[in-house]
Design a protein around this motif. Structure first.
Motif, PDB file in Angstrom:
ATOM      1  N   MET A 116       0.836  -1.194   0.000  1.00  0.00           N
ATOM      2  CA  MET A 116       0.000   0.000   0.000  1.00  0.00           C
ATOM      3  C   MET A 116       0.881   1.258   0.000  1.00  0.00           C
ATOM      4  N   ILE A 117       0.435   2.278  -0.710  1.00  0.00           N
ATOM      5  CA  ILE A 117       1.227   3.512  -0.808  1.00  0.00           C
ATOM      6  C   ILE A 117       0.849   4.451   0.343  1.00  0.00           C
ATOM      7  N   ASP A 118       1.847   4.981   1.030  1.00  0.00           N
ATOM      8  CA  ASP A 118       1.557   5.874   2.163  1.00  0.00           C
ATOM      9  C   ASP A 118       1.396   7.317   1.681  1.00  0.00           C
ATOM     10  N   GLY A 119       1.217   8.229   2.634  1.00  0.00           N
ATOM     11  CA  GLY A 119       0.949   9.622   2.286  1.00  0.00           C
ATOM     12  C   GLY A 119       2.111  10.329   1.601  1.00  0.00           C
ATOM     13  N   TYR A 120       3.297   9.710   1.597  1.00  0.00           N
ATOM     14  CA  TYR A 120       4.465  10.322   0.939  1.00  0.00           C
ATOM     15  C   TYR A 120       4.927   9.508  -0.262  1.00  0.00           C
ATOM     16  N   GLY A 121       4.040   8.643  -0.759  1.00  0.00           N
ATOM     17  CA  GLY A 121       4.344   7.892  -1.982  1.00  0.00           C
ATOM     18  C   GLY A 121       5.235   6.678  -1.775  1.00  0.00           C
ATOM     19  N   ARG A 122       5.449   6.283  -0.526  1.00  0.00           N
ATOM     20  CA  ARG A 122       6.301   5.112  -0.278  1.00  0.00           C
ATOM     21  C   ARG A 122       5.438   3.854  -0.284  1.00  0.00           C
ATOM     22  N   ASN A 123       5.980   2.801  -0.889  1.00  0.00           N
ATOM     23  CA  ASN A 123       5.235   1.541  -0.969  1.00  0.00           C
ATOM     24  C   ASN A 123       5.555   0.695   0.267  1.00  0.00           C
ATOM     25  N   ALA A 156      13.142   8.483   3.218  1.00  0.00           N
ATOM     26  CA  ALA A 156      12.408   8.630   1.959  1.00  0.00           C
ATOM     27  C   ALA A 156      12.190   7.278   1.293  1.00  0.00           C
ATOM     28  N   ASP A 157      13.045   6.301   1.630  1.00  0.00           N
ATOM     29  CA  ASP A 157      12.905   4.950   1.051  1.00  0.00           C
ATOM     30  C   ASP A 157      12.316   3.964   2.046  1.00  0.00           C
ATOM     31  N   CYS A 158      11.856   4.448   3.191  1.00  0.00           N
ATOM     32  CA  CYS A 158      11.374   3.518   4.223  1.00  0.00           C
ATOM     33  C   CYS A 158      10.103   2.822   3.741  1.00  0.00           C
ATOM     34  N   ASN A 159      10.108   1.497   3.851  1.00  0.00           N
ATOM     35  CA  ASN A 159       8.947   0.730   3.378  1.00  0.00           C
ATOM     36  C   ASN A 159       8.332  -0.088   4.505  1.00  0.00           C
ATOM     37  N   ARG A 160       8.561   0.320   5.768  1.00  0.00           N
ATOM     38  CA  ARG A 160       8.180  -0.552   6.879  1.00  0.00           C
ATOM     39  C   ARG A 160       7.247   0.097   7.892  1.00  0.00           C
ATOM     40  N   ILE A 161       6.540  -0.777   8.587  1.00  0.00           N
ATOM     41  CA  ILE A 161       5.813  -0.365   9.793  1.00  0.00           C
ATOM     42  C   ILE A 161       6.185  -1.359  10.889  1.00  0.00           C
TER      43      ILE A 161
END
Ligand code: SAM
Length: 316
Positions: A1-8, A248-253
């Motif tokens: 899913m894409i977050d509010g800053y365009g990160r997948n 800017a490249d973070c893809n994690r929660i």
């Protein structure tokens, strides 16, 4: 899913427990034990992973505290591995309780192993960790390689005046072993980390070692910058979350053992999944979706920020 800053967002770090057998100086030296009753059950973890997978998460890391303290860890791995969309399951461990368990974890669906080790000197290791045995770590490395939990990655947090004299010993481990040794910059996530004089910027370590040659990342968006010594089988990575922000490249929660979701390690914002866990899958997906959409742009490490939980309570 894409977050509010365009990160997948594809990567979930799931902390199975806050309990740990060790008391690493930079992590939880100043903490007591967390009561076990606050931990989610295996069923609750699996439901959460299912909801995350339906939102596009494909990589899962089980961490803690010490995840091997969960007696149901093999069951959790097996049930998560069976979820459609989950392609990779990694474990971060101090390896003190790993002996003989790697094959069962591999069989259940574990794909990768990260082992924390901050000194290669047995006495210093015991001192730094509050009683850890280096012998167990070295055994765990060999056992993980043998059963194909590859690549085996070793995590060493570099602390000035404590283990920065051992960098070359760590690099030497990559001569004959197909492992990745990763040097992690000390983050302000505990008392020791709040002292900037203890942090060793990765550039300082790299610049002093011209024999390290840059190599391409193993995958796009990885947090480490990788190097190799010519002729060595393994590689060396530097994770520079403080000196080179890679948000800017973070893809994690992150989701923690008490059911709180923390979208960013370096931001104290958290949301509870407990009410949604009671309500069912749709509610769970909705609260996770909203948290992902609201994931902060970046961490606050450089702003004299203080965490409300240390790393063992968040999940490293
Ligand atoms: N018990 C497991 C272990 O030892 O690997 C998993 C939990 S531990 C909190 C996960 C990772 O967090 C470890 O690799 C540890 O080195 C890292 N860590 C903890 N506190 C840190 C800090 N202040 N800065 C950087 N890394 C930290």
């Amino acid at each position: 899913m894409i977050d509010g800053y365009g990160r997948n967002i594809r990567y979930l770090r799931l902390s199975l427990t806050e309990r740990c057998t060790l008391k690493c100086a930079y992590c939880r030296a100043d903490e007591g034990l967390c009561p076990k009753k606050r931990e989610l059950t295996a069923d609750q973890f699996v439901k959460i992973v299912r909801a995350c997978a339906s939102l596009g998460i494909n990589k899962l890391r089980l961490t803690g505290g010490e995840p091997l303290l969960r007696r149901d860890i093999v069951q959790i791995v097996a049930e998560c591995a069976a979820i459609e969309g989950i392609e990779e399951i990694a474990l971060t461990t101090n390896a003190q309780q790993l002996d003989g368990r790697a094959p069962a974890l591999k069989k259940a669906g574990l794909t990768r192993m990260n082992i924390s080790v901050d000194s290669l000197n047995p006495d210093k290791f015991a001192r730094l960790t509050g009683g850890g045995e280096l012998r167990r770590v070295m055994q765990a490395i060999d056992q993980s390689i043998e059963c194909g939990l590859l690549p085996v990655k070793l995590n060493a947090v570099v602390v000035r005046g404590v283990n920065d004299d051992e960098i070359d010993d760590f690099i030497e481990l990559t001569r004959e072993r197909p492992i990745e040794v990763r040097f992690i910059e000390l983050m302000p996530l505990g008392k020791l980390g709040e002292d900037p004089s203890k942090r060793v910027p990765s550039a300082e370590l790299i610049d002093a070692r011209p024999w390290l040659h840059p190599v391409s990342p193993s995958y796009i968006g990885q947090p480490s910058t990788d190097y190799q010594v010519d002729g060595y089988k393994g590689r060396v990575g530097f994770i520079s979350a403080v000196s080179h922000k890679f948000c800017a490249d973070c893809n994690r929660i992150r989701i923690m053992s008490d059911g709180m979701l923390r979208p960013c390690l370096g931001d104290n914002g958290e949301v509870s999944l407990l009410p949604a866990l009671e309500q069912g899958m749709d509610a769970l997906e909705q609260v996770i979706r909203t948290a992902i959409l609201n994931k902060p742009a970046g961490h606050h490490f450089e702003e004299n920020w203080k965490t409300l939980r240390n790393m063992s309570r968040i999940g490293g």
